[in-house]
Design an enzyme around this catalytic site. Structure first.
Site, PDB file in Angstrom:
ATOM      1  N   HIS A   1       0.854  -1.194   0.000  1.00 26.08           N
ATOM      2  CA  HIS A   1       0.000   0.000   0.000  1.00 26.08           C
ATOM      3  C   HIS A   1       0.887   1.241   0.000  1.00 26.08           C
ATOM      4  CE1 HIS A   1       0.841  -0.626   4.262  1.00 26.08           C
ATOM      5  NE2 HIS A   1       0.376   0.574   4.552  1.00 26.08           N
TER       6      HIS A   1
ATOM      7  N   HIS B   1       1.265   3.931   1.994  1.00 25.16           N
ATOM      8  CA  HIS B   1       1.779   4.646   3.161  1.00 25.16           C
ATOM      9  C   HIS B   1       3.301   4.736   3.112  1.00 25.16           C
ATOM     10  CE1 HIS B   1      -2.015   4.116   5.885  1.00 25.16           C
ATOM     11  NE2 HIS B   1      -2.059   5.225   5.173  1.00 25.16           N
TER      12      HIS B   1
ATOM     13  N   ASP C   1       5.718   4.536   5.212  1.00 27.63           N
ATOM     14  CA  ASP C   1       6.600   3.561   5.865  1.00 27.63           C
ATOM     15  C   ASP C   1       6.735   2.274   5.061  1.00 27.63           C
ATOM     16  OD1 ASP C   1       3.871   3.157   6.563  1.00 27.63           O
ATOM     17  OD2 ASP C   1       4.433   1.892   8.260  1.00 27.63           O
ATOM     18  N   HIS C   2       6.042   2.216   3.916  1.00 29.43           N
ATOM     19  CA  HIS C   2       6.155   1.065   3.014  1.00 29.43           C
ATOM     20  C   HIS C   2       6.692   1.460   1.632  1.00 29.43           C
ATOM     21  CE1 HIS C   2       3.719  -1.771   5.563  1.00 29.43           C
ATOM     22  NE2 HIS C   2       3.419  -0.602   6.105  1.00 29.43           N
TER      23      HIS C   2
ATOM     24  N   HIS D   1      -7.534  -1.938   5.533  1.00 37.17           N
ATOM     25  CA  HIS D   1      -6.681  -0.942   6.161  1.00 37.17           C
ATOM     26  C   HIS D   1      -7.301   0.429   5.881  1.00 37.17           C
ATOM     27  CE1 HIS D   1      -3.156   0.535   8.086  1.00 37.17           C
ATOM     28  NE2 HIS D   1      -2.566   1.003   7.005  1.00 37.17           N
TER      29      HIS D   1
ATOM     30  N   ASP E   1      -0.467  -4.047   5.827  1.00 39.13           N
ATOM     31  CA  ASP E   1      -1.162  -3.626   7.035  1.00 39.13           C
ATOM     32  C   ASP E   1      -2.632  -4.029   6.933  1.00 39.13           C
ATOM     33  OD1 ASP E   1       1.263  -2.512   7.497  1.00 39.13           O
ATOM     34  OD2 ASP E   1       0.555  -0.453   7.703  1.00 39.13           O
TER      35      ASP E   1
ATOM     36  N   HIS F   1       5.901  -5.449  11.829  1.00 41.17           N
ATOM     37  CA  HIS F   1       5.192  -4.156  11.863  1.00 41.17           C
ATOM     38  C   HIS F   1       4.780  -3.798  13.293  1.00 41.17           C
ATOM     39  CE1 HIS F   1       2.263  -0.994  10.600  1.00 41.17           C
ATOM     40  NE2 HIS F   1       3.084  -0.902   9.555  1.00 41.17           N
TER      41      HIS F   1
END
Length: 308
Positions: free
Chosen positions: A63, A65, A67-68, A140, A211, A269
């Protein structure tokens, strides 16, 4: 097959955990490396491993976000500096291509190889005859996917006694039988591959989820997996908080693994509120529901063995 965790933290890096990324080494003949997510600092973590950037030929983003995804542009740039010339295919949700190309274009980054983009939808998104990848939607705060990597079943080992009995001379004919081909000997005798090989070796299954809170998509992808990677952002007892942010707890991850009939659960995570010293406690929470539960840490490696 071996899965290396390059980042196991949630949301932001901490002194002990980088943000999310994992690398899956595939067996021969491809010997490729597939990357799953690329949070900021992923290429720095790769420097602590034996994985070479030019071996990475497929990248699966769960996805959008940061942090990914925030480490993806830098990683691809360095891959060009390191002499990478083979194409890379990047899989991910709608918008990934636009975001990544904008970063590369506006920064004047020169990529010396082709980047192919696949906008992920549910279903089989890759199949080369040896491995297939299935995607399914998770639940998510933004569109998010999980990936199920399935190795094709392989023929069993050659039976030396049966080969001798059939009169097959050692050499190239062994290879043809091993590959599943039937052969004809000089005397006209037909030797069937199935008659001189052992039982079929089941292919391995690795499920890597983005997530998610507990959902049907996670359960479907995890069915019978040899290795299931499931987020566990929060400890047991914080289910309401996890629900509010579209995440899962340790116990919820373990319940998915148990219901799916997975063989091993690796949790990742983790919220930055949890130090590495608390990993054992988080594991024990999960093991109350699913004994084969493990808490990943940056640099952790998990082998995926054949169920022969």
């Amino acid at each position: 097959m071996e899965l290396t965790f390059l980042g196991t933290g949630a949301g932001r890096p901490s002194r002990q955990r980088n943000v999310t990324s994992a690398a899956l080494r595939l067996p021969s003949p491809s010997n490729s490396v597939w990357l799953f997510d690329a949070g900021e600092g992923t290429q720095h973590k790769l420097l602590e491993t034996s994985i070479k950037l030019n071996r990475i030929d497929r990248i699966f983003i769960t996805h959008m976000h940061g942090d990914h995804t925030f480490g993806l542009a830098g990683l691809l740039s360095t891959r060009a500096y390191d002499g990478g010339v083979d194409p890379v295919t990047v899989y991910g949700p709608k918008g990934l291509r636009e975001m990544l190309q904008s970063m590369l274009d506006w920064s004047g980054t020169r990529i010396t190889y082709d980047i192919h983009y696949v906008e992920v939808e549910e279903g089989i998104i890759y199949d080369d005859g040896q491995f297939s990848v299935e995607a399914a939607a998770l639940e998510h705060r933004v569109p998010c996917f999980g990936y199920r990597i399935v190795e094709r079943d392989r023929l069993g080992r050659l039976d030396a006694a049966k080969l001798k009995e059939a009169g097959v001379p050692a050499g190239p004919l062994y290879g043809r039988l091993k590959a599943g081909d039937d052969i004809v000997l000089d005397d006209g005798l037909i030797v069937c591959s199935a008659d001189v090989t052992g039982p079929c070796i089941p292919g391995r299954v690795v499920t890597i989820l983005g997530d998610t809170k507990p959902c049907s998509g996670a359960l479907r992808l995890a069915r019978g997996a040899d290795l299931l990677v499931h987020e566990a952002t929060f400890e047991a007892g914080l289910e309401e908080k996890a629900e509010a942010y579209g995440h899962a707890t340790t116990v919820q991850a373990a319940e998915i693994a148990r219901e799916a009939g997975a063989h091993k659960l690796v949790m990742t995570h983790f919220s930055s509120r949890y130090d590495l010293d608390e990993a054992a406690r988080l594991e024990e929470e999960a093991r109350t529901r699913f004994p084969a539960s493990f808490a990943a840490y940056d640099g952790a490696q998990f082998s995926v063995e054949c169920r022969c």
